[in-house]
Scaffold this motif. Structure first.
Motif, PDB file in Angstrom:
ATOM      1  N   CYS A  17       0.939  -1.270   0.077  1.00 37.89           N
ATOM      2  CA  CYS A  17      -0.078  -0.134   0.097  1.00 37.89           C
ATOM      3  C   CYS A  17       0.880   1.062   0.091  1.00 37.89           C
ATOM      4  O   CYS A  17       2.043   1.307   0.925  1.00 37.89           O
ATOM      5  CB  CYS A  17      -0.769  -0.014   1.248  1.00 37.89           C
ATOM      6  N   LEU A  19      -0.352   4.482   0.350  1.00 38.90           N
ATOM      7  CA  LEU A  19      -1.418   5.375   0.733  1.00 38.90           C
ATOM      8  C   LEU A  19      -0.519   6.404   2.052  1.00 38.90           C
ATOM      9  O   LEU A  19      -0.678   7.523   2.174  1.00 38.90           O
ATOM     10  CB  LEU A  19      -2.617   5.032   1.392  1.00 38.90           C
ATOM     11  N   CYS A  20      -0.143   5.550   2.850  1.00 38.23           N
ATOM     12  CA  CYS A  20       0.590   6.393   3.993  1.00 38.23           C
ATOM     13  C   CYS A  20       1.988   5.866   4.400  1.00 38.23           C
ATOM     14  O   CYS A  20       2.384   5.063   3.887  1.00 38.23           O
ATOM     15  CB  CYS A  20      -0.572   6.393   5.317  1.00 38.23           C
ATOM     16  N   HIS A  22       3.262   4.160   6.526  1.00 42.84           N
ATOM     17  CA  HIS A  22       3.331   2.764   7.021  1.00 42.84           C
ATOM     18  C   HIS A  22       3.739   1.853   5.951  1.00 42.84           C
ATOM     19  O   HIS A  22       4.630   1.050   6.273  1.00 42.84           O
ATOM     20  CB  HIS A  22       2.219   2.240   7.603  1.00 42.84           C
ATOM     21  N   GLY A  23       3.589   2.299   4.604  1.00 41.78           N
ATOM     22  CA  GLY A  23       3.701   1.354   3.440  1.00 41.78           C
ATOM     23  C   GLY A  23       3.462  -0.123   3.695  1.00 41.78           C
ATOM     24  O   GLY A  23       4.504  -0.876   3.273  1.00 41.78           O
ATOM     25  N   CYS A  24       2.430  -0.486   4.217  1.00 40.56           N
ATOM     26  CA  CYS A  24       2.148  -1.993   4.625  1.00 40.56           C
ATOM     27  C   CYS A  24       2.555  -2.814   3.658  1.00 40.56           C
ATOM     28  O   CYS A  24       1.886  -2.726   2.392  1.00 40.56           O
ATOM     29  CB  CYS A  24       0.888  -2.098   5.115  1.00 40.56           C
ATOM     30  N   GLY A  32      -3.945  -4.198   6.243  1.00 45.03           N
ATOM     31  CA  GLY A  32      -3.058  -3.162   6.711  1.00 45.03           C
ATOM     32  C   GLY A  32      -3.229  -2.764   8.066  1.00 45.03           C
ATOM     33  O   GLY A  32      -4.180  -2.921   8.605  1.00 45.03           O
ATOM     34  N   ILE A  33      -2.150  -1.970   8.653  1.00 42.81           N
ATOM     35  CA  ILE A  33      -2.099  -1.396   9.981  1.00 42.81           C
ATOM     36  C   ILE A  33      -3.474  -0.774  10.347  1.00 42.81           C
ATOM     37  O   ILE A  33      -4.037  -0.765  11.319  1.00 42.81           O
ATOM     38  CB  ILE A  33      -0.967  -0.513  10.006  1.00 42.81           C
ATOM     39  N   ARG A  37      -8.154  -1.824   5.033  1.00 46.21           N
ATOM     40  CA  ARG A  37      -7.574  -2.235   3.616  1.00 46.21           C
ATOM     41  C   ARG A  37      -7.172  -3.542   3.485  1.00 46.21           C
ATOM     42  O   ARG A  37      -6.087  -4.088   4.458  1.00 46.21           O
ATOM     43  CB  ARG A  37      -6.620  -0.993   3.200  1.00 46.21           C
ATOM     44  N   ASN A  83      -4.763   5.092  10.982  1.00 46.11           N
ATOM     45  CA  ASN A  83      -3.557   4.615  10.810  1.00 46.11           C
ATOM     46  C   ASN A  83      -2.354   4.738  12.078  1.00 46.11           C
ATOM     47  O   ASN A  83      -1.361   4.134  12.021  1.00 46.11           O
ATOM     48  CB  ASN A  83      -2.815   4.887   9.222  1.00 46.11           C
TER      49      ASN A  83
END
Ligand code: SF4
Length: 336
Positions: A17, A19-20, A22-24, A32-33, A37, A83
């Motif tokens: 991901c 988006l934020c 964290h880049g999960c 994700g965290i 998602r 997040n």
């Protein structure tokens, strides 16, 4: 379910991901965290598209945005999820619902429905708020694009953990943002929020560079982020990005997992405000102190009272065409 934006497909049906901060890296069947998602067979899906958990008409002062259409209404929406894991979250019942209860709730609402409700309530803006808007980015983006076309502006109330790519995608339709700068130490971000400081600092700079109107809020928590040194670091950073970014210093109330710490003493809020002014920030505000002079806007040029606020109410707004009526100083912000 809707396919997520901003992610990449990897080997073995894994996804990343984007988006934020964290880049999960998410395996097939996992989330994700943020908990909203999910990787379904190698496709990242958002579980909260149009699942609106809160819809209210708020004064824009509540966001807080003090230099953006004062006295106007913000049609305010949220989905569940976040997040961050802030131990002091004031909306933990909805932000931490996926993490704490493994549950996703919300009423099905379309972007056009949100626009309709904003119109009906004569709201000038749609505020993506209460939880972190980044994690419901797809719904926020679709709604924001539609709102812009209809002449309604969009504002985020955010922890600032989105990627540059996320900001780049939404910025033409994002007109204002209040970003929490919760502290100036990695230790605080790690221990209290489960995150990192650097992406937040980057978002403040990037949003400002993109021409989004930016205000910043710091919740002052006794013993955790209220030392003179840390407040000076925050203030110098903001003044270095742009001294015209308003800084809101907000009073902490014990809540969620931080019930063992008492309210922020009033004098500490004022001490932080003085540190902000000393660093060169032009507009520093106090929050959660109704009746305090720090709620009002005074002209940086001549000290004239420009906006008289009490809590979230505007008693008087003397700004004329974005300028001080006494000394003609240009007041930074969005006034029309
Ligand atoms: S939004 Fe952030 S926390 Fe959620 S899956 Fe993407 S990278 Fe992870």
């Amino acid at each position: 379910m809707k396919e997520a934006y901003l992610y990449e497909k990897l080997d073995e049906k894994k996804v990343r991901c984007r988006l934020c901060g964290h880049g999960c890296l998410i395996k097939d069947g996992s989330k994700g965290i943020c908990g909203v998602r999910e990787n379904r067979g190698g496709t990242l899906t958002t579980l909260v598209y149009g699942k609106v958990i809160a819809m209210n008409v708020d004064p824009i002062e509540k966001k807080p945005l003090f230099h953006f259409l004062p006295g106007s209404r913000a049609y305010s929406i949220a989905t569940v999820g976040c997040n961050f894991r802030c131990r002091f979250c004031q909306n933990s019942d909805i932000s931490q619902m996926p993490a704490d209860y493994n549950r996703i709730m919300g009423e099905d609402v379309s972007p056009s429905n949100i626009i309709k409700k904003a119109r009906e309530t004569r709201s000038s803006t749609i505020a993506y708020t209460y939880t972190e808007p980044t994690i419901y980015f797809e719904f926020a983006l679709d709604t924001a694009r539609l709102a812009s076309r209809e002449g309604i502006r969009n504002i985020f109330v955010s922890n600032g953990y989105m990627t540059e790519e996320c900001l780049m995608n939404i910025h033409p339709d994002l007109h204002g943002i209040n970003i929490d700068l919760k502290a100036f130490s990695e230790k605080f971000y790690k221990e209290q929020c489960g995150a990192r400081l650097a992406p937040v600092l980057n978002s403040i700079k990037k949003a400002r560079d993109l021409g989004v109107w930016v205000e910043v809020t710091t919740l002052l928590i006794p013993g955790l982020n209220d030392s003179d040194g840390e407040l000076r670091d925050i203030a110098r950073f903001l003044a270095g990005v742009d001294p015209e970014i308003p800084w809101h210093i907000s009073r902490f109330h014990p809540t969620y997992l931080l019930t063992g710490i008492s309210h922020t003493p009033e004098e500490d809020i004022h001490r932080a405000r003085d540190i902000g002014y000393d660093a060169g920030i032009k507009y520093v505000y106090t929050g959660n102190l109704p009746g305090d002079d720090g709620e009002k806007t005074f002209c940086h040029g001549c000290g004239n009272l420009l906006v008289d606020r009490y809590g979230y109410s505007i008693r008087n707004n003397f700004i004329k065409n974005g300028r001080c009526p006494q000394c003609d100083e240009k007041i930074p912000g969005v006034w029309e």
